[in-house]
Design a protein around this motif. Structure first.
Motif, PDB file in Angstrom:
ATOM      1  N   HIS A  75      13.110  62.831  18.222  1.00 16.13           N
ATOM      2  CA  HIS A  75      12.116  63.102  19.316  1.00 16.13           C
ATOM      3  C   HIS A  75      10.825  63.361  18.103  1.00 16.13           C
ATOM      4  O   HIS A  75      11.048  63.872  16.671  1.00 16.13           O
ATOM      5  CB  HIS A  75      12.424  64.472  19.926  1.00 16.13           C
ATOM      6  CG  HIS A  75      13.742  64.151  20.839  1.00 16.13           C
ATOM      7  ND1 HIS A  75      13.071  63.834  21.919  1.00 16.13           N
ATOM      8  CD2 HIS A  75      14.786  65.017  20.662  1.00 16.13           C
ATOM      9  CE1 HIS A  75      14.202  63.941  22.729  1.00 16.13           C
ATOM     10  NE2 HIS A  75      14.957  64.719  22.584  1.00 16.13           N
ATOM     11  N   CYS A  89       9.313  60.291  26.673  1.00 16.35           N
ATOM     12  CA  CYS A  89       9.465  59.444  25.508  1.00 16.35           C
ATOM     13  C   CYS A  89       8.530  59.011  26.908  1.00 16.35           C
ATOM     14  O   CYS A  89       7.464  57.721  26.557  1.00 16.35           O
ATOM     15  CB  CYS A  89      10.941  58.448  25.728  1.00 16.35           C
ATOM     16  SG  CYS A  89      11.472  59.048  24.766  1.00 16.35           S
ATOM     17  N   HIS A  93       5.307  56.157  26.032  1.00 14.92           N
ATOM     18  CA  HIS A  93       5.446  54.966  25.841  1.00 14.92           C
ATOM     19  C   HIS A  93       5.924  54.396  27.814  1.00 14.92           C
ATOM     20  O   HIS A  93       7.162  55.385  27.652  1.00 14.92           O
ATOM     21  CB  HIS A  93       6.744  54.796  25.052  1.00 14.92           C
ATOM     22  CG  HIS A  93       6.400  55.428  23.651  1.00 14.92           C
ATOM     23  ND1 HIS A  93       6.102  54.467  22.961  1.00 14.92           N
ATOM     24  CD2 HIS A  93       7.084  56.369  22.897  1.00 14.92           C
ATOM     25  CE1 HIS A  93       5.845  55.380  21.965  1.00 14.92           C
ATOM     26  NE2 HIS A  93       6.729  56.369  21.929  1.00 14.92           N
ATOM     27  N   ARG A 143       8.643  51.746  26.681  1.00 13.72           N
ATOM     28  CA  ARG A 143       9.220  52.397  26.129  1.00 13.72           C
ATOM     29  C   ARG A 143      10.798  51.277  25.795  1.00 13.72           C
ATOM     30  O   ARG A 143      11.140  52.208  25.359  1.00 13.72           O
ATOM     31  CB  ARG A 143       9.859  52.697  28.140  1.00 13.72           C
ATOM     32  CG  ARG A 143      10.630  53.992  28.176  1.00 13.72           C
ATOM     33  CD  ARG A 143      10.727  54.291  29.535  1.00 13.72           C
ATOM     34  NE  ARG A 143      10.104  54.692  30.483  1.00 13.72           N
ATOM     35  CZ  ARG A 143       9.642  54.259  30.815  1.00 13.72           C
ATOM     36  NH1 ARG A 143      10.679  55.880  31.852  1.00 13.72           N
ATOM     37  NH2 ARG A 143       8.983  54.108  32.218  1.00 13.72           N
ATOM     38  N   GLN A 150      14.460  53.213  17.707  1.00 11.31           N
ATOM     39  CA  GLN A 150      14.949  54.516  17.829  1.00 11.31           C
ATOM     40  C   GLN A 150      16.538  54.132  17.196  1.00 11.31           C
ATOM     41  O   GLN A 150      16.725  54.543  16.980  1.00 11.31           O
ATOM     42  CB  GLN A 150      14.736  55.185  18.450  1.00 11.31           C
ATOM     43  CG  GLN A 150      14.645  57.154  18.435  1.00 11.31           C
ATOM     44  CD  GLN A 150      13.778  57.554  17.227  1.00 11.31           C
ATOM     45  OE1 GLN A 150      13.154  56.621  16.291  1.00 11.31           O
ATOM     46  NE2 GLN A 150      13.560  58.743  17.159  1.00 11.31           N
TER      47      GLN A 150
END
Length: 175
Positions: A75, A89, A93, A143, A150
């Motif tokens: 995060h 998120c 995003h 997203r 990530q």
């Protein structure tokens, strides 16, 4: 008559004494429980990433406890204030930068400090930022791109989990 009246009073006193004792015990338990409670938020058991490639459901506990990741590992600023949950998120995003996102993301943050992460200035109530103060959407990952950046950072080897072009549905639910 005098003897039975005293017996009635004695029973009544015993009943109230029992009720008072139960209330006192409940009060002590409540005070001790409140004092012993922790401000630390429990780690959610799992997390769900909704995106166009199919929902991903994964174990939050496994990533946090078993692999030892801290909040900041996944995060943005996740542990700056441990009493505040990370912002979802999708607040930054979106699936796409459409008008719906522009309207909804303005109410997604706990305070205006979050605005300054992407914007040069915090918007005033009921107004829109000047075009110069808005970030370039091309510079902010959607997203799906953010999740891939990530997650795939750790899942890019065969030892770390699903890997390779044919492994999408090991994480993504089929539509």
């Amino acid at each position: 008559m005098g003897n039975s009246t005293f017996q009635g009073v004695g029973l009544l006193q015993k009943r109230y004494t029992s009720i008072l004792a139960v209330v006192a015990i409940c009060l002590v338990v409540a005070v001790v429980g409140y004092g012993a409670s922790s401000d630390e938020k429990p780690v959610p058991a799992r997390f769900v990433l909704d995106n166009t490639g199919g929902r991903v459901i994964s174990s939050h506990v496994e990533h946090a406890d078993d692999y030892g990741y801290s909040c900041d590992d996944c995060h943005h600023g996740g542990s700056e204030n441990e009493n505040v949950s990370p912002v979802p998120c999708g607040s930054c995003h979106p699936k796409e930068f459409d008008n719906d996102f522009k309207i909804k993301h303005q109410t997604a943050f706990p305070d205006k400090e979050y605005c300054l992460r992407c914007h040069d200035d915090a918007p005033k109530a009921g107004t829109q930022l000047a075009e110069d103060d808005r970030p370039d959407p091309e510079m902010i990952p959607t997203r799906g791109d953010a999740f891939h950046d990530q997650c795939m950072g750790c899942h890019q080897s065969e030892e770390a989990g699903p890997y390779g072009e044919q492994s999408c549905y090991e994480c993504h639910a089929r539509k």
